[in-house]
Write a protein that holds these residues in place. Structure first.
Motif, PDB file in Angstrom:
ATOM      1  N   ILE A   1      31.120  25.731  38.624  1.00  0.00           N
ATOM      2  CA  ILE A   1      32.410  26.263  39.098  1.00  0.00           C
ATOM      3  C   ILE A   1      33.111  25.291  40.051  1.00  0.00           C
TER       4      ILE A   1
ATOM      5  N   GLU B   1      37.414  28.834  36.717  1.00  0.00           N
ATOM      6  CA  GLU B   1      36.429  29.497  35.873  1.00  0.00           C
ATOM      7  C   GLU B   1      35.368  30.135  36.759  1.00  0.00           C
ATOM      8  N   VAL B   2      34.696  31.151  36.231  1.00  0.00           N
ATOM      9  CA  VAL B   2      33.589  31.802  36.931  1.00  0.00           C
ATOM     10  C   VAL B   2      32.428  31.992  35.962  1.00  0.00           C
ATOM     11  N   CYS B   3      31.233  32.051  36.512  1.00  0.00           N
ATOM     12  CA  CYS B   3      30.022  32.232  35.706  1.00  0.00           C
ATOM     13  C   CYS B   3      29.586  33.695  35.760  1.00  0.00           C
TER      14      CYS B   3
ATOM     15  N   THR C   1      31.846  30.836  30.005  1.00  0.00           N
ATOM     16  CA  THR C   1      32.280  31.252  31.329  1.00  0.00           C
ATOM     17  C   THR C   1      33.497  32.154  31.156  1.00  0.00           C
TER      18      THR C   1
ATOM     19  N   THR D   1      37.577  33.010  32.593  1.00  0.00           N
ATOM     20  CA  THR D   1      38.726  32.561  33.353  1.00  0.00           C
ATOM     21  C   THR D   1      39.470  33.816  33.799  1.00  0.00           C
TER      22      THR D   1
END
Length: 187
Positions: free
Chosen positions: A158, A164-166, A176, A178
């Motif tokens: 990240i 973006e996020v996991c 991932t 968005t």
């Protein structure tokens, strides 16, 4: 108060590292990812299993540009004696910070009130010296270095991919997310 997204405070500590006593400071940490791995005390029970487990992943963490600093309020002399005495701790190649004055432990708000010992906690610090991840457990609950490695990879991902996020249980190479209005209510 959480230390997430706060910059680490200045410190200087003596460490045992690869057969030598060395000085480590906050300035040594900047410019790379760092794990501060606090534990209550040398010559205890859960602690050597955790340090040994982390030692097993140290080469992989190094490949990711991560340095590891284990920390207890024992002295660097005691760390050397423990390293020499224990098969599990003898595997350690990362820095073992002696924090007998409690400066590092207190800076991370991780001192057990009235006991002079660190709580069992992990802090992941980014190259700018900002805390990105914290895990803290009760005395008898050991941590998993494989799970820590997964979270290091997620934090690095990240950091390299803003916006973006996991998601939960994300593994390297997986999809991932968005965040945006189009995702609201769709997950």
């Amino acid at each position: 108060m959480s230390l997430i997204n706060t910059k680490i405070l200045p410190f200087t500590a003596q460490a045992y590292h690869n057969g030598e006593f060395v000085e480590v400071s906050d300035t040594d940490v900047l410019g790379k990812w760092a794990i501060f791995f606090f534990y209550p005390g040398d010559f205890t029970f859960v602690c050597p299993t955790e340090l040994g487990d982390l030692a097993d992943y140290y080469a992989e963490l190094q490949e990711l540009g991560v340095e590891v600093y284990s920390v207890s309020t024992d002295s660097h002399f005691v760390h050397k004696a423990w390293h020499d005495d224990s098969d599990e701790v003898g595997k350690v190649r990362y820095f073992m910070l002696g924090d007998s004055n409690g400066q590092v432990t207190t800076n991370f708000d991780n001192m057990r009130e009235g006991l002079g010992q660190a709580d069992r906690a992990t802090f992941l610090v980014d190259p700018q010296g900002v805390v990105q991840y914290i895990e803290q457990t009760a005395e008898g609950i050991g941590r998993s270095a494989s799970e820590l490695l997964r979270k290091v990879k997620a934090a690095q991902y990240i950091a390299a991919h803003p916006g973006e996020v996991c998601p939960a249980k994300w593994e390297e190479g997986a999809k991932t997310l968005t965040p945006g209005i189009d995702l609201v209510g769709k997950i």
